[in-house]
Write an enzyme that holds these catalytic residues in place. Structure first.
Site, PDB file in Angstrom:
ATOM      1  N   ASP A   1      38.712  10.116  53.374  1.00  0.00           N
ATOM      2  CA  ASP A   1      37.675   9.591  54.252  1.00  0.00           C
ATOM      3  C   ASP A   1      37.231  10.646  55.264  1.00  0.00           C
ATOM      4  O   ASP A   1      36.030  10.848  55.490  1.00  0.00           O
ATOM      5  CB  ASP A   1      38.185   8.356  54.984  1.00  0.00           C
ATOM      6  CG  ASP A   1      38.444   7.180  54.056  1.00  0.00           C
ATOM      7  OD1 ASP A   1      38.062   7.265  52.874  1.00  0.00           O
ATOM      8  OD2 ASP A   1      39.047   6.187  54.506  1.00  0.00           O
TER       9      ASP A   1
ATOM     10  N   CYS B   1      40.273  -0.126  33.085  1.00  0.00           N
ATOM     11  CA  CYS B   1      39.274   0.887  33.437  1.00  0.00           C
ATOM     12  C   CYS B   1      39.822   2.297  33.242  1.00  0.00           C
ATOM     13  O   CYS B   1      39.075   3.215  32.899  1.00  0.00           O
ATOM     14  CB  CYS B   1      38.783   0.684  34.858  1.00  0.00           C
ATOM     15  SG  CYS B   1      40.061   0.756  36.121  1.00  0.00           S
TER      16      CYS B   1
END
Length: 406
Positions: free
Chosen positions: A117, A382
């Site tokens: 981040d 996934c």
């Protein structure tokens, strides 16, 4: 996404997330106080004066009412809005001010302790500084300061316990940068972070043009410590959906890299991570460079690595920041979420991109978060559907494109 675990309390809208400032910090005529700390804020000394706040870019009046004396009036939107403030006593304009941060002290609080981040958002914060020509102080966890100081000498990095530099009420404006839950909330973020890249989400909060910005990092130790050609990998993550969940994946890829003449260094912080009974371990064949190593040491290893293979994690962002080619394996996030790399691996034949699906909201406290297949077979398909052969093809393409044959 990020390497370090981030709790819902860190990402969510809790009372401790945002500093609730006291009286506005700047004095104006006739006893008026104002600033832009946590919205456009004003306090007037007389009952019945009228306060109007206008968005200078959209020309919307966002507030226009008579107010009580000594009440702190604040605009609803807490992200950056270029605001004009006007205070009137009847038809008389007592005070008028248009936002102008030139030369002013501005505080930006990064509401996350995660490496990825911070690497995504610091370049956006610096773009804000350049756009407004202001003195920006960035509140960031202390262990990350050394990573950014040399590359961003114009930013002042502070921590929560940094004393007056971080808590002084004389800031002209304060903004919070993060992914705030619930994602549909619009007072602290102007758009849903699920439909933007990590960097663009912050750009919208700070009012700078969206676009990819590679962080500027200065590796403190530039000496190459390993003579042989090597590749760095990182296999750990903060949620199972972020892992490469194909059991053949890492061992097969590592064997392929060894055959090509590369040593394979695993540079995760954790050698083992997960839940009791479902622990993810460093893959066989990789050399153990895990542990609580300084980020600058990892940056050095990455800077001299032929390339990096990892997940949607902070170490992928760090590799990209130091200019190392990145093979990123991720299925839970859409490729637009992170930075662009030509060697991004996702299998669109399988369930994918749940993080970006506005029907769901990522729960950082649920390690087994898999919203579409929680009660169905093939959970985490996934990435279990990403074959090692698929990743090896991306690796071979990278080696050919960069002429990296070991």
């Amino acid at each position: 996404m990020s390497e370090t675990a981030v709790s819902a309390a860190q990402r969510g809208l809790t009372e401790s997330t945002f500093t609730q400032p006291g009286a506005p910090a700047f004095s104006a005529p006739e006893g008026i106080l104002f600033d832009f700390n946590y919205g456009c804020r004003v306090q007037v000394p007389v009952d019945g004066w009228r306060v109007r706040m206008t968005d200078l870019d959209t020309h919307n009046d966002v507030f226009d009412e008579t107010v009580e004396a000594r009440a702190v009036i604040s605009s609803r939107r807490k992200y950056f809005v270029r605001m004009r403030l006007r205070v009137c006593d009847g038809k008389r304009t007592v005070f008028e001010h248009a936002f102008d941060a030139t030369g002013q002290r501005v505080l930006v609080r990064v509401v996350s302790a995660a490496l990825g981040d911070s690497l995504a958002w610091i370049p956006v914060i610096d773009a804000f500084r350049e756009q407004h020509r202001c003195d920006v102080h960035v509140m960031l966890p202390g262990h990350l300061h050394s990573l950014f100081r040399a590359g961003y000498p114009a930013l002042n990095f502070v921590t929560d316990n940094a004393g007056p530099a971080a808590s002084d009420a004389s800031f002209y404006a304060t903004y919070h940068v993060g992914l705030f839950s619930p994602y549909a909330e619009r007072d602290h973020q102007p758009t849903d972070p699920r439909v933007s890249s990590m960097q663009d989400a912050a750009a919208y909060m700070l009012g700078v043009p969206p676009g990819e910005r590679r962080p500027t990092l200065a590796v403190a130790d530039t000496a190459q410590r390993i003579a042989e050609p090597y590749v760095c990998i990182a296999t750990q993550a903060t949620a199972q959906c972020k892992y490469w969940n194909n059991p053949r994946g890492w061992p097969t890829l590592i064997a392929h890299l060894n055959r090509l003449g590369y040593r394979v260094l695993c540079i995760d912080r954790e050698r083992e991570y997960g839940l009791p009974g479902a622990v993810n371990r460093m893959p066989a064949g990789a050399e153990d460079f895990t542990g609580e190593r300084p980020l600058q040491e990892r940056a050095n290893l990455l800077a001299h690595s032929a390339f990096f293979v990892g997940l949607g994690s902070g170490l992928s962002w760090l590799a990209w920041a130091v200019g190392t080619p990145v093979v990123m394996i991720s299925g839970f996030s859409h490729p637009k979420t992170e930075f662009h790399t030509p060697w991004r691996v996702i299998n669109f034949h399988a369930c994918n991109s749940c993080f970006n699906d506005t029907a769901f909201e990522f729960d950082a406290d649920d390690f087994n978060w898999c919203p579409r297949r929680a009660d169905k077979p093939q959970r985490f398909q996934c990435t279990s559907a990403i074959s090692p052969e698929f990743v090896m093809r991306a690796v071979d393409t990278l080696i050919e494109a960069r002429c990296l044959a070991a």
